[in-house]
Design a protein around this motif. Structure first.
Motif, PDB file in Angstrom:
ATOM      1  N   ASP A  89      60.239  23.832  17.563  1.00  0.00           N
ATOM      2  CA  ASP A  89      59.239  24.675  18.248  1.00  0.00           C
ATOM      3  C   ASP A  89      59.694  26.130  18.332  1.00  0.00           C
ATOM      4  OD1 ASP A  89      57.481  22.552  18.640  1.00  0.00           O
ATOM      5  OD2 ASP A  89      58.483  21.945  20.491  1.00  0.00           O
ATOM      6  N   ASN A 194      66.952  11.833  13.888  1.00  0.00           N
ATOM      7  CA  ASN A 194      66.953  12.352  15.263  1.00  0.00           C
ATOM      8  C   ASN A 194      68.013  11.677  16.126  1.00  0.00           C
ATOM      9  OD1 ASN A 194      64.213  13.019  14.204  1.00  0.00           O
ATOM     10  ND2 ASN A 194      63.965  13.843  16.268  1.00  0.00           N
ATOM     11  N   PRO A 220      54.280  15.917  28.158  1.00  0.00           N
ATOM     12  CA  PRO A 220      53.451  16.439  27.062  1.00  0.00           C
ATOM     13  C   PRO A 220      53.693  15.728  25.740  1.00  0.00           C
ATOM     14  CG  PRO A 220      55.273  17.938  27.519  1.00  0.00           C
ATOM     15  CD  PRO A 220      55.411  16.807  28.475  1.00  0.00           C
ATOM     16  N   VAL A 221      52.660  15.079  25.222  1.00  0.00           N
ATOM     17  CA  VAL A 221      52.774  14.404  23.918  1.00  0.00           C
ATOM     18  C   VAL A 221      51.920  15.186  22.921  1.00  0.00           C
ATOM     19  CG1 VAL A 221      52.201  12.291  22.643  1.00  0.00           C
ATOM     20  CG2 VAL A 221      53.254  12.143  24.907  1.00  0.00           C
ATOM     21  N   TYR A 222      52.548  15.616  21.828  1.00  0.00           N
ATOM     22  CA  TYR A 222      51.842  16.435  20.831  1.00  0.00           C
ATOM     23  C   TYR A 222      50.872  15.570  20.009  1.00  0.00           C
ATOM     24  CZ  TYR A 222      55.774  19.753  21.522  1.00  0.00           C
ATOM     25  OH  TYR A 222      56.716  20.599  22.036  1.00  0.00           O
ATOM     26  N   ARG A 229      59.701   8.965  14.577  1.00  0.00           N
ATOM     27  CA  ARG A 229      61.055   9.470  14.399  1.00  0.00           C
ATOM     28  C   ARG A 229      62.006   8.268  14.360  1.00  0.00           C
ATOM     29  NH1 ARG A 229      58.355  13.044  13.114  1.00  0.00           N
ATOM     30  NH2 ARG A 229      58.422  15.249  13.700  1.00  0.00           N
ATOM     31  N   TRP A 231      65.486   7.056  15.459  1.00  0.00           N
ATOM     32  CA  TRP A 231      66.452   7.505  16.464  1.00  0.00           C
ATOM     33  C   TRP A 231      67.837   6.897  16.274  1.00  0.00           C
ATOM     34  CZ3 TRP A 231      65.137  11.558  19.325  1.00  0.00           C
ATOM     35  CH2 TRP A 231      63.765  11.858  19.424  1.00  0.00           C
TER      36      TRP A 231
HETATM   37  P1  TYD Z   1      61.951  16.969  18.874  1.00  0.00           P
HETATM   38  O1  TYD Z   1      62.804  16.322  19.916  1.00  0.00           O
HETATM   39  O2  TYD Z   1      61.589  18.417  19.048  1.00  0.00           O
HETATM   40  O3  TYD Z   1      62.647  16.704  17.479  1.00  0.00           O
HETATM   41  P2  TYD Z   1      62.108  17.008  15.970  1.00  0.00           P
HETATM   42  O4  TYD Z   1      60.896  17.836  16.038  1.00  0.00           O
HETATM   43  O5  TYD Z   1      63.257  17.754  15.394  1.00  0.00           O
HETATM   44  O6  TYD Z   1      61.887  15.667  15.358  1.00  0.00           O
HETATM   45  O7  TYD Z   1      60.577  16.170  18.779  1.00  0.00           O
HETATM   46  C1  TYD Z   1      60.573  14.781  18.451  1.00  0.00           C
HETATM   47  C2  TYD Z   1      59.127  14.371  18.302  1.00  0.00           C
HETATM   48  O8  TYD Z   1      58.493  14.465  19.584  1.00  0.00           O
HETATM   49  C3  TYD Z   1      58.324  15.261  17.387  1.00  0.00           C
HETATM   50  O9  TYD Z   1      57.384  14.453  16.682  1.00  0.00           O
HETATM   51  C4  TYD Z   1      57.579  16.206  18.331  1.00  0.00           C
HETATM   52  C5  TYD Z   1      57.354  15.346  19.550  1.00  0.00           C
HETATM   53  N1  TYD Z   1      57.346  16.043  20.861  1.00  0.00           N
HETATM   54  C6  TYD Z   1      56.295  15.814  21.752  1.00  0.00           C
HETATM   55  O10 TYD Z   1      55.350  15.066  21.468  1.00  0.00           O
HETATM   56  N2  TYD Z   1      56.320  16.450  22.961  1.00  0.00           N
HETATM   57  C7  TYD Z   1      57.330  17.303  23.314  1.00  0.00           C
HETATM   58  O11 TYD Z   1      57.293  17.878  24.417  1.00  0.00           O
HETATM   59  C8  TYD Z   1      58.407  17.509  22.379  1.00  0.00           C
HETATM   60  C9  TYD Z   1      59.547  18.434  22.713  1.00  0.00           C
HETATM   61  C10 TYD Z   1      58.374  16.855  21.166  1.00  0.00           C
END
Ligand code: TYD
Ligand code: NAD
Length: 351
Positions: A89, A194, A220-222, A229, A231
């Motif tokens: 990010d 990861n 927050p889930v994107y 991922r 792990w």
């Molecule tokens: P992250 O820990 O930033 O590792 P990377 O992007 O290097 O894999 O994120 C892991 C996953 O989690 C990634 O798919 C983005 C998601 N994510 C969220 O959904 N919400 C959040 O607040 C963050 C930080 C990541």
């Protein structure tokens, strides 16, 4: 006495690696070079304050003169290179910083190693073996880009990075490779999936969710939360790097992962359950631009060549990690409030 330079040793994986090194190799002199960005925290290494075989040097790896001075002061045998800007990010907001640190910083280290190890291209491998010097470049599976629903990243998967972070890591990987091919520098590259575990900065998914559960904040889930991922516990990663350092072949890449694929939503639910909270705390937010859908590592080469396999089962690893954050609220608080800086300001007058 062997002298190992660890860059980025005050960060998440670097500090876990220094603990691993000290335990496995008590006679090594460990030099920790770190500029202490927001992600570097010497509190992670407070147990080493009185260790005569450990030294901290506050140096920016991009600073050629400072790195040169360090190489002149010590007979450095090995470099394990973690120092980097590491958060996707942030790379979207500030790509230039990622390029200067991750690419140009790596080049400074490669140049210093080349100059001081005095290797000639014509005796590529023999001399490196004789003198026992080695440059381990710690990279990431993100350089391979995104997978569809099936398949795995092998060491032969073409590089196809999608974020400024992964593009900067892929660039550094290629630079490392070129110093091996052109100058005979004895390099080894690792690409891991990861990591999770103690001392991870609470901007990454797992520690952020744990912290937000502990402080009753939204999670927050994107996007749709279906991104996958793979792990791996940080101690399994550290053990793998140490094996590559000792027994890996020069010029080779080693993929590190433990077949632990989870969607982000699955993972967040596991953490919510561990805290006995409700899923109402989940907030679906807009997706990360260029968000890679799935990562998954094929670790066959690590297993077949170096006999490595992970020790942690994910279920016990995540439980232990949650417990660590629960029992170290002061560590997380100090980071969140920024007050951890005052801890080492009193120790190092140059700060
Ligand atoms: P992250 O820990 O930033 O590792 P990377 O992007 O290097 O894999 O994120 C892991 C996953 O989690 C990634 O798919 C983005 C998601 N994510 C969220 O959904 N919400 C959040 O607040 C963050 C930080 C990541
Ligand atoms: P981190 O952000 O926790 O730590 C990075 C460390 O590097 C910090 O201590 C920081 O102060 C230091 N640093 C940054 N810029 C520097 C500079 N210019 N000079 C000197 N020091 C500097 O990162 P991490 O999660 O511990 O990752 C370490 C390495 O492992 C990175 O190279 C990353 O790409 C790689 N990696 C990370 C993961 C993961 O899941 N975290 C997975 C695979 C590979």
């Amino acid at each position: 006495m062997r002298t190992i330079l660890v860059t980025g040793g005050a960060g998440f994986i670097g500090s876990n690696f220094i603990k691993h090194l000290r335990e496995k190799h008590p006679t090594y002199l460990i030099l920790n070079v770190d500029v202490l960005t927001y992600a570097g925290n010497l509190e992670n290494l407070s147990e080493f304050e009185t260790d005569p075989l450990y030294e901290f040097h506050k140096i920016d790896i991009r600073n050629r003169d400072a790195m040169e001075a360090l190489f002149l002061s010590y007979k450095i045998d090995e470099i394990v290179h973690f120092a980097a800007e590491s958060h996707v990010d942030r790379s979207i907001l500030e790509p230039e910083l990622f390029l200067t640190t991750n690419v140009l910083g790596t080049q400074v280290l490669l140049d210093a190693a080349l100059r001081h190890w005095k290797l000639a291209p014509d005796d590529k491998h023999s001399r490196a073996y004789r003198e026992g010097v080695c440059f381990v470049h710690v990279s990431t599976d993100e350089v391979y880009g995104s997978l569809g629903e099936t398949g795995f990243f092998t060491e032969e998967t073409p590089l196809s990075p999608n974020s400024p972070y992964s593009a900067s890591k892929a660039s550094s990987d290629l630079l490392v490779r070129s110093y091996h091919e052109t100058y005979g520098l004895p390099v080894k590259t690792t690409r891991c999936s990861n990591n999770y575990g103690p001392y991870q900065f609470p901007e990454k998914l797992i520690p952020l969710m744990i912290h937000n559960c502990m402080t009753n904040q939204p999670l927050p889930v994107y996007g749709d939360g279906g991104h996958v991922r793979d792990w791996l516990h940080v101690r399994d990663h550290c053990e793998a790097i140490d094996l590559v350092r000792e027994n890996g072949r020069f010029g080779e890449v080693y993929n590190i992962g433990g077949h632990n694929e989870k969607t982000n939503l699955e993972l967040v639910r596991t953490i919510i359950q561990a805290f006995g909270l409700s899923e109402d705390q989940i907030r679906f937010v807009s997706d990360r631009p260029g968000h890679d859908r799935r990562y998954a590592i094929d670790p066959t080469k690590m297993r077949m060549e170096l006999g490595w396999s992970p020790r942690y089962r994910f279920e016990e690893g995540i439980e232990e990690t949650i417990e660590w954050y629960k029992t170290h609220p002061e560590w997380v608080e100090s980071i969140v409030s920024g007050s951890y800086r005052s801890y080492y300001e009193s120790m190092y007058s140059s700060l």
